[in-house]
Enzyme design. Structure first.
Site, PDB file in Angstrom:
ATOM      1  N   SER A  49       0.866  -1.172   0.000  1.00 44.73           N
ATOM      2  CA  SER A  49       0.000   0.000   0.000  1.00 44.73           C
ATOM      3  C   SER A  49       0.906   1.225   0.000  1.00 44.73           C
ATOM      4  O   SER A  49       2.080   1.132   0.391  1.00 44.73           O
ATOM      5  CB  SER A  49      -0.885   0.007   1.248  1.00 44.73           C
ATOM      6  OG  SER A  49      -1.520   1.257   1.435  1.00 44.73           O
ATOM      7  N   TYR A  81      -1.950  -1.350  10.532  1.00 45.94           N
ATOM      8  CA  TYR A  81      -2.039  -1.616   9.090  1.00 45.94           C
ATOM      9  C   TYR A  81      -0.775  -1.112   8.402  1.00 45.94           C
ATOM     10  O   TYR A  81      -0.149  -1.838   7.619  1.00 45.94           O
ATOM     11  CB  TYR A  81      -3.274  -0.944   8.517  1.00 45.94           C
ATOM     12  CG  TYR A  81      -3.424  -1.082   7.020  1.00 45.94           C
ATOM     13  CD1 TYR A  81      -3.745  -2.311   6.448  1.00 45.94           C
ATOM     14  CD2 TYR A  81      -3.252   0.002   6.171  1.00 45.94           C
ATOM     15  CE1 TYR A  81      -3.883  -2.453   5.081  1.00 45.94           C
ATOM     16  CE2 TYR A  81      -3.395  -0.124   4.798  1.00 45.94           C
ATOM     17  CZ  TYR A  81      -3.710  -1.350   4.256  1.00 45.94           C
ATOM     18  OH  TYR A  81      -3.843  -1.481   2.898  1.00 45.94           O
ATOM     19  N   THR A 123     -12.843  -0.215  -3.324  1.00 42.49           N
ATOM     20  CA  THR A 123     -13.185  -1.561  -2.873  1.00 42.49           C
ATOM     21  C   THR A 123     -13.866  -1.428  -1.508  1.00 42.49           C
ATOM     22  O   THR A 123     -14.046  -0.324  -0.996  1.00 42.49           O
ATOM     23  CB  THR A 123     -11.934  -2.446  -2.725  1.00 42.49           C
ATOM     24  OG1 THR A 123     -11.155  -1.963  -1.609  1.00 42.49           O
ATOM     25  CG2 THR A 123     -11.079  -2.413  -3.988  1.00 42.49           C
TER      26      THR A 123
END
Length: 264
Positions: free
Chosen positions: A141, A154, A189
């Site tokens: 990412s 994350y 998404t």
């Protein structure tokens, strides 16, 4: 790279970028193994494949159950007798502050995003080396390049993936193994909706940046181009990808900017 008849295993294949990759690769004539936790969702994806649905095999797995992944890798290899490309697209995001997030939730994120990807890739690596070729594709990412509010674990999991697979690339460059790190920005998404909060519950809301982001199909096309050209690393997205360069060349300005930016 001609993907026709290539054996491609995709995790996170029941939704989002992983699902979009399934449809594109199916159209190219690739032979697929598709995995995620939800077997019913995987069979729905398989039914939507227009070309040679018999070449789409469903193999459910749970990346959080890291101790099962070496067995799952053996099962996947036996389906076609080899795997040419592993696309690690499975993962989970986060929407919670450091102080509020329970340790068990942080561990869950690391187990899924980092250890799940590492163990699955490591399980296949000796077999790929023995056959003299293979691609390990890792979905990181842009948050693997810098952290933002409410995404501490994350971001940590994605930073860890990049360090690990950069190192691995150095170790296997002469063994026919390619490592491709993909860094998407805002892709439309359900990743935000499915993000975990401080106590592990689902966030349940769509991030506005995600809502206005690139389509999963467009992202998947760029991923396949990156694999085709054997790009070591690629940023995919819109203006948000400029943050990677701002962080590198103007870190003080970037830090002030990111603190003010709405990220949920």
């Amino acid at each position: 790279m001609d993907f026709k008849n290539k054996i491609v295993w995709i995790t996170g294949a029941s939704s989002g970028i992983g699902e979009a990759l399934v449809y594109l690769l199916n159209q190219t004539g690739a032979k697929l193994i598709i995995s995620s936790r939800r077997a019913d969702a995987l069979y729905q994806v398989k039914q939507k494949c227009k070309k040679n649905p018999l070449d789409v095999h469903v193999l459910p797995l749970d990346l959080e159950q890291t101790e099962t992944l070496f067995t799952k890798a053996d099962d996947a290899w036996k389906i076609y007798g080899k795997i040419d490309i592993l696309i690690n697209a499975g993962g989970i995001s986060q929407r919670s502050t450091v102080l509020e997030t329970e340790s068990a939730v942080e561990q869950k994120i690391m187990n899924i995003n980092y250890w799940g990807t590492v163990n699955l890739s490591k399980a296949l690596l000796p077999k790929m080396i023995e056959k003299g070729s293979g691609n390990l594709v890792v979905l990181s990412s842009i948050v693997g390049k810098f952290g933002t509010q409410f995404r501490s674990s994350y971001a940590a999991s994605k930073h860890a993936l990049e360090g690990y697979f950069d190192s691995l690339r150095c170790e296997v460059f002469d063994k026919g193994i390619h490592v491709n790190i993909i860094c998407p920005g805002f892709i439309k998404t359900n990743i935000t909706i499915n993000s975990v909060t401080e106590n592990g519950k689902k966030y349940g809301k769509m991030d506005q940046n995600q809502e206005n982001g690139m389509t999963a199909s467009d992202c998947a096309q760029q991923i396949l181009k990156a694999i085709d050209k054997n790009k070591e690393e690629v940023l995919i997205g819109g203006k948000e990808t400029y943050g990677v360069y701002l962080k590198r060349f103007a870190p003080g300005y970037f830090s002030k900017m990111i603190r003010k930016r709405k990220v949920v």
